[in-house]
Design a protein around this motif. Structure first.
Motif, PDB file in Angstrom:
ATOM      1  N   LEU A  50       0.658  -1.184   0.013  1.00 40.41           N
ATOM      2  CA  LEU A  50      -0.050   0.020  -0.035  1.00 40.41           C
ATOM      3  C   LEU A  50       0.852   1.259   0.139  1.00 40.41           C
ATOM      4  O   LEU A  50       1.699   1.299   0.486  1.00 40.41           O
ATOM      5  CB  LEU A  50      -0.832  -0.070   1.085  1.00 40.41           C
ATOM      6  CG  LEU A  50      -1.811   1.046   1.376  1.00 40.41           C
ATOM      7  CD1 LEU A  50      -2.854   1.288   0.273  1.00 40.41           C
ATOM      8  CD2 LEU A  50      -2.597   1.132   2.639  1.00 40.41           C
ATOM      9  N   VAL A  51       0.677   2.113  -0.873  1.00 40.83           N
ATOM     10  CA  VAL A  51       1.566   3.280  -0.917  1.00 40.83           C
ATOM     11  C   VAL A  51       0.317   4.688  -0.394  1.00 40.83           C
ATOM     12  O   VAL A  51      -0.709   4.514  -0.979  1.00 40.83           O
ATOM     13  CB  VAL A  51       2.063   3.771  -2.203  1.00 40.83           C
ATOM     14  CG1 VAL A  51       3.102   2.601  -2.689  1.00 40.83           C
ATOM     15  CG2 VAL A  51       0.848   3.669  -3.287  1.00 40.83           C
ATOM     16  N   CYS A  52       1.047   5.635  -0.130  1.00 44.05           N
ATOM     17  CA  CYS A  52       0.464   7.039   0.223  1.00 44.05           C
ATOM     18  C   CYS A  52      -0.304   7.477  -1.182  1.00 44.05           C
ATOM     19  O   CYS A  52       0.921   7.858  -2.065  1.00 44.05           O
ATOM     20  CB  CYS A  52       1.221   7.705   1.158  1.00 44.05           C
ATOM     21  SG  CYS A  52       0.292   9.392   1.272  1.00 44.05           S
ATOM     22  N   ALA A  53      -1.123   7.804  -1.515  1.00 40.89           N
ATOM     23  CA  ALA A  53      -1.513   8.704  -2.763  1.00 40.89           C
ATOM     24  C   ALA A  53      -1.080  10.067  -2.814  1.00 40.89           C
ATOM     25  O   ALA A  53      -1.096  10.683  -3.567  1.00 40.89           O
ATOM     26  CB  ALA A  53      -3.217   8.504  -2.746  1.00 40.89           C
ATOM     27  N   ARG A  54      -0.850  10.719  -1.701  1.00 33.18           N
ATOM     28  CA  ARG A  54      -0.047  11.759  -1.578  1.00 33.18           C
ATOM     29  C   ARG A  54       1.258  11.799  -1.862  1.00 33.18           C
ATOM     30  O   ARG A  54       1.621  12.858  -2.624  1.00 33.18           O
ATOM     31  CB  ARG A  54      -0.577  12.542  -0.095  1.00 33.18           C
ATOM     32  CG  ARG A  54      -1.838  12.702   0.198  1.00 33.18           C
ATOM     33  CD  ARG A  54      -2.338  13.144   1.594  1.00 33.18           C
ATOM     34  NE  ARG A  54      -1.926  12.020   2.324  1.00 33.18           N
ATOM     35  CZ  ARG A  54      -2.000  11.862   3.640  1.00 33.18           C
ATOM     36  NH1 ARG A  54      -2.189  12.821   4.526  1.00 33.18           N
ATOM     37  NH2 ARG A  54      -1.787  10.813   4.415  1.00 33.18           N
ATOM     38  N   CYS A  55       1.652  11.082  -1.616  1.00 36.15           N
ATOM     39  CA  CYS A  55       3.492  11.048  -1.734  1.00 36.15           C
ATOM     40  C   CYS A  55       3.954   9.862  -2.408  1.00 36.15           C
ATOM     41  O   CYS A  55       5.357   9.986  -2.720  1.00 36.15           O
ATOM     42  CB  CYS A  55       4.150  11.482  -0.476  1.00 36.15           C
ATOM     43  SG  CYS A  55       4.008  10.234   0.627  1.00 36.15           S
ATOM     44  N   ALA A  56       3.338   8.834  -2.857  1.00 34.46           N
ATOM     45  CA  ALA A  56       3.743   7.490  -3.298  1.00 34.46           C
ATOM     46  C   ALA A  56       4.911   6.819  -2.304  1.00 34.46           C
ATOM     47  O   ALA A  56       5.101   5.742  -2.697  1.00 34.46           O
ATOM     48  CB  ALA A  56       4.311   7.720  -4.593  1.00 34.46           C
TER      49      ALA A  56
END
Length: 101
Positions: free
Chosen positions: A4-10
């Motif tokens: 899972l990655v952050c959609a804001r900063c990857a």
């Protein structure tokens, strides 16, 4: 399994929580669905709602389960009522459509 990655900063996300969410569509009918909130060790460092949860997750050793549950509940009590910023939503949609998410 894809991390899972952050959609804001990857960056890799620390936690993702899905919970029931409903809204009214254009014709006023209630729509039931799920919403997801993601905790990011980079993006959420200045968010007061995430401070206790980040401290537990990023601290030394595993957090006690009851403290972790309480911290997640406290964080969700705040973030579940936030609405996305339109520009951030557009950016996330673009990343999703390009296959980056």
């Amino acid at each position: 399994m894809t991390p899972l990655v952050c959609a804001r900063c990857a960056a890799p996300a620390l936690l993702a929580v899905r919970y029931p969410h409903s809204w009214r569509n254009g014709s006023g009918e209630r729509v039931e669905g799920l919403r997801e909130s993601v905790l990011c060790g980079s993006c959420d460092t200045d968010d007061p709602a995430a401070a206790a949860l980040l401290a537990l997750i990023t601290g030394d050793g595993p957090p006690p389960p009851t403290r972790l549950t309480d911290a997640v509940d406290d964080w969700l009590a705040t973030v579940r009522h936030r609405t996305p910023h339109p520009a951030a939503l557009d950016t996330e949609e673009s990343r999703w459509r390009s296959g980056d998410l």
